[in-house]
Motif scaffolding. Structure first.
Motif, short mmCIF file in Angstrom:
data_model
loop_
_atom_site.label_atom_id
_atom_site.label_comp_id
_atom_site.label_asym_id
_atom_site.label_seq_id
_atom_site.Cartn_x
_atom_site.Cartn_y
_atom_site.Cartn_z
N VAL A 101 0.99 -1.19 0.02
CA VAL A 101 -0.02 -0.08 0.04
C VAL A 101 0.78 1.33 0.08
CG1 VAL A 101 -1.65 1.32 1.31
CG2 VAL A 101 -1.67 -1.19 1.13
N VAL A 102 0.55 2.19 -0.82
CA VAL A 102 1.56 3.26 -0.58
C VAL A 102 0.60 4.29 0.33
CG1 VAL A 102 1.82 5.57 -2.26
CG2 VAL A 102 1.92 3.20 -3.16
N GLY A 103 1.21 4.75 1.31
CA GLY A 103 0.75 5.50 2.27
C GLY A 103 1.45 6.43 3.00
N ASP A 104 1.13 7.20 3.90
CA ASP A 104 1.77 8.41 4.63
C ASP A 104 1.92 7.82 6.10
OD1 ASP A 104 1.99 11.96 4.77
OD2 ASP A 104 3.15 10.27 5.75
N ALA A 105 3.13 7.52 6.60
CA ALA A 105 3.19 6.89 8.22
C ALA A 105 2.42 8.25 9.07
CB ALA A 105 4.62 7.16 8.24
N GLU A 106 2.44 9.32 8.61
CA GLU A 106 1.85 10.32 9.51
C GLU A 106 0.23 10.12 9.23
OE1 GLU A 106 3.29 14.08 8.94
OE2 GLU A 106 5.28 13.66 8.91
N GLU A 107 -0.32 9.63 8.36
CA GLU A 107 -1.82 9.50 7.98
C GLU A 107 -2.02 8.22 7.49
OE1 GLU A 107 -4.34 13.18 6.55
OE2 GLU A 107 -2.43 13.06 5.43
N LEU A 108 -1.90 7.24 8.39
CA LEU A 108 -2.06 5.85 7.82
C LEU A 108 -3.58 5.40 7.28
CD1 LEU A 108 0.04 3.86 10.35
CD2 LEU A 108 0.70 4.05 8.10
N PRO A 109 -3.38 4.81 5.95
CA PRO A 109 -4.83 4.67 5.65
C PRO A 109 -5.41 3.17 6.07
CG PRO A 109 -3.22 3.93 4.04
CD PRO A 109 -2.44 4.59 5.11
N PHE A 110 -5.47 2.95 7.45
CA PHE A 110 -6.04 1.77 8.17
C PHE A 110 -6.58 2.10 9.30
CE2 PHE A 110 -3.07 -0.75 5.43
CZ PHE A 110 -2.07 0.06 5.31
N ASP A 111 -7.67 1.53 9.26
CA ASP A 111 -8.59 1.33 10.61
C ASP A 111 -7.99 1.05 11.79
OD1 ASP A 111 -12.17 0.44 10.27
OD2 ASP A 111 -11.04 2.15 11.15
N ASP A 112 -8.84 1.76 12.84
CA ASP A 112 -8.27 1.48 14.19
C ASP A 112 -8.14 -0.12 14.69
OD1 ASP A 112 -9.95 4.23 15.60
OD2 ASP A 112 -8.59 4.18 14.08
N ASP A 113 -7.14 -0.34 15.68
CA ASP A 113 -7.22 -1.78 16.29
C ASP A 113 -6.97 -2.75 15.18
OD1 ASP A 113 -9.53 -0.48 18.64
OD2 ASP A 113 -7.53 -0.30 18.56
N GLN A 114 -6.20 -2.57 14.14
CA GLN A 114 -6.08 -3.66 13.17
C GLN A 114 -5.00 -4.77 13.07
OE1 GLN A 114 -8.27 -4.30 10.77
NE2 GLN A 114 -9.72 -2.82 11.55
N PHE A 115 -3.78 -4.33 13.84
CA PHE A 115 -2.55 -5.07 13.59
C PHE A 115 -1.99 -5.18 14.82
CE2 PHE A 115 -2.13 -4.45 9.10
CZ PHE A 115 -2.57 -3.26 8.83
N ASP A 116 -1.38 -6.45 14.58
CA ASP A 116 -0.94 -7.12 16.06
C ASP A 116 0.46 -6.63 16.13
OD1 ASP A 116 -2.30 -9.90 14.55
OD2 ASP A 116 -2.83 -9.32 16.64
N ILE A 117 1.18 -6.37 15.21
CA ILE A 117 2.58 -5.65 15.26
C ILE A 117 2.79 -4.69 14.15
CG2 ILE A 117 5.08 -6.44 15.01
CD1 ILE A 117 4.28 -9.40 15.23
N TYR A 118 3.62 -3.56 14.66
CA TYR A 118 3.76 -2.49 13.68
C TYR A 118 5.44 -2.28 13.86
CZ TYR A 118 4.16 2.39 12.54
OH TYR A 118 4.19 3.75 11.92
N THR A 119 5.81 -2.53 12.52
CA THR A 119 7.33 -2.33 12.70
C THR A 119 7.79 -0.97 11.58
OG1 THR A 119 7.50 -3.93 10.80
CG2 THR A 119 7.82 -4.67 13.00
N ILE A 120 8.81 -0.40 11.98
CA ILE A 120 9.19 0.65 11.04
C ILE A 120 10.72 0.49 11.21
CG2 ILE A 120 8.97 2.38 12.82
CD1 ILE A 120 8.53 4.34 10.52
N ALA A 121 11.36 0.09 10.04
CA ALA A 121 12.83 -0.37 10.15
C ALA A 121 13.66 0.78 9.30
CB ALA A 121 13.06 -1.52 9.59
N PHE A 122 14.37 1.64 10.02
CA PHE A 122 14.99 2.61 9.06
C PHE A 122 14.31 3.62 8.48
CE2 PHE A 122 18.68 0.41 11.11
CZ PHE A 122 18.78 -0.90 10.79
#
Lengths: 328, 115
Positions: free
Chosen positions: A197-218
């Motif tokens: 998905v093309v998306g902005d980390a400051e404005e994620l195009p995902f609904d609340d409470d959706q993911f078990d793990i969020y990673t951001i590497a470098f």
């Protein structure tokens, strides 16, 4: 109803402002403090706030554009450069992230600034091997099953595993995702558990409470508003979800720090010029590392965003730090 | 990839598992061998976009309003009715950057790219 009209008008205001070649006229934020958190970024984009782009000072609105340019330029050679610059150690760092994560089959991962998909691929492989280990354990524990039973177990359950666990790779840069998708296709990774998905980390195009793990590497040091990215991370994680961040940080040992500085400023831009034909992008890279807050400060920022049990581990003497927090 | 599979075969401890796992592995090997040439044909042949994965719609929302989106197959876009904007899908990858979204009904020209 009113909120949506406001947003529409703000969008069209934004168009006009951009068309007027970055005029510093405030967009219609005289709508006053509004409820939805999505308007935060609009009201901040006045152009008189400045931030750092490497060692340069640039207006905030500029930074995102310039970062985009950097990664658009380096996308094709990104993986090669990573190997060259870190002497292959970046693979160890990413493997250690996965080891710390220890994902079980069935979890959903969001990899932000995931670009070429390194973390997502490792995640899927890890989960697959976990699945197989569980199956082996299960098969061993059942009493003398017939060979028919065992073979049917293996062949039917095999396809389920990777589909249960899902990895979503989100990046602001189309070029990086394209490279990642090509890599996935050539590696033959099943497209079932992987999304781009093309998306902005400051404005994620995902609904609340959706993911078990969020990673951001470098990736987080390239974000203009780190606190907003952290708040979005908190929003999209399920309660109990884990935030994990790999990022370059301050080296603790002074001798190593000297060596690291020399290597960074003398070798890396040169490598960038030789391999990727781009000195400036890699100059930005090493400068942006120096501007990023150190381990403790970043830990504080993560806690401020609302994460609990925030810890960090230094890897390679502090060259890289792995921060982790939980949404509770 | 084949090397990995063979290594796994060799290092299997239980004898029973070694014999059994070879069968599904062979199935996997042949299954993996098939799609690749097919895929390369389709890439070369035409510019048909890879299909959009509708399962993404479970958790994909508009980044501005955080409301669910509707997939429009004709124009290959994700539509937010409320705000009247459409996010394009390029190469099977949805582009959820607000500046890249197209305003519907207002004017059909695309908004300027990333500012």
């Amino acid at each position: 109803m009113a909120a949506s009209v406001r947003l529409l008008l703000r969008l069209s205001h934004r168009n006009i402002n951009v068309a007027a070649a970055g005029g510093s006229a405030r967009p219609g934020c005289c709508w006053g403090p509004t409820g939805p958190s999505s308007c935060r970024c609009f009201s901040d984009a006045t152009g008189d706030r400045s931030t750092h782009f490497g060692f340069e000072t640039v207006p905030e609105t500029e930074k995102a554009k310039r970062v985009y340019k950097v990664f658009e330029n380096v996308a094709q050679k990104y993986d090669v450069m990573n190997d060259a610059m870190s002497l292959g150690i970046h693979r160890v760092w990413k493997d250690m992230l996965l080891r710390a994560m220890h994902p079980q089959p069935g979890v959903r991962l969001l990899d932000v600034a995931g670009g070429t998909g390194d973390i997502a691929f490792r995640f899927l492989e890890y989960v697959q091997s976990q699945q197989e280990r569980q199956k082996r354990r299960a098969a061993r524990s059942t009493q003398t099953p017939s060979w028919q039973d065992i073979s049917t177990n293996y062949s039917t359950e095999d396809e389920d595993g990777p589909q249960e666990s899902k990895a979503v790779v989100c990046d602001i840069n189309k070029e990086m995702l394209k490279v990642g998708k090509q890599k996935a296709d050539s590696m033959g990774i099943s497209a079932a558990g992987l999304s781009w998905v093309v998306g902005d980390a400051e404005e994620l195009p995902f609904d609340d409470d959706q993911f078990d793990i969020y990673t951001i590497a470098f990736g987080i040091r390239n974000v203009t508003h780190i606190d907003q990215a952290l708040q979005e991370a908190l929003r999209v994680l399920k309660p109990g979800g884990r935030f994990m961040c790999l990022e370059f940080s301050k080296v603790t040992n002074p001798v190593l720090a000297r060596l690291y500085d020399t290597y960074s400023f003398q070798m890396i831009p040169v490598l960038g010029e030789v391999i990727a034909g781009d000195w400036k992008s890699y100059q930005y890279l090493v400068e942006s590392i120096r501007k990023f807050p150190d381990q403790e400060e970043f830990k504080g920022m993560i806690e401020d965003a609302g994460f609990y049990c925030v810890h960090y581990h230094n890897l390679t003497g502090g060259v890289v730090a792995l921060h982790s927090g939980f949404k509770l | 990839m084949f090397g990995n599979v063979l290594c796994r075969l060799v290092t299997e401890t239980a004898g029973v598992h070694r014999y059994v796992s070879r069968a599904p592995v062979i199935q996997r090997l042949t299954a993996a061998a098939l799609p690749a040439p097919l895929r390369s044909f389709s890439d070369v042949k035409d510019e048909v976009q890879p299909p959009f994965d509708a399962s993404l719609l479970e958790f994909l929302v508009c980044p501005l309003s955080k409301k669910p989106l509707r997939y429009e197959a004709k124009t290959n876009e994700l539509i937010n009715e409320e705000l009247g904007i459409a996010y394009p899908i390029v190469g099977g990858i949805p582009n959820m950057i607000p500046q890249e979204a197209r305003l519907i009904q207002k004017d059909t020209s695309t908004t300027p790219t990333q500012g």
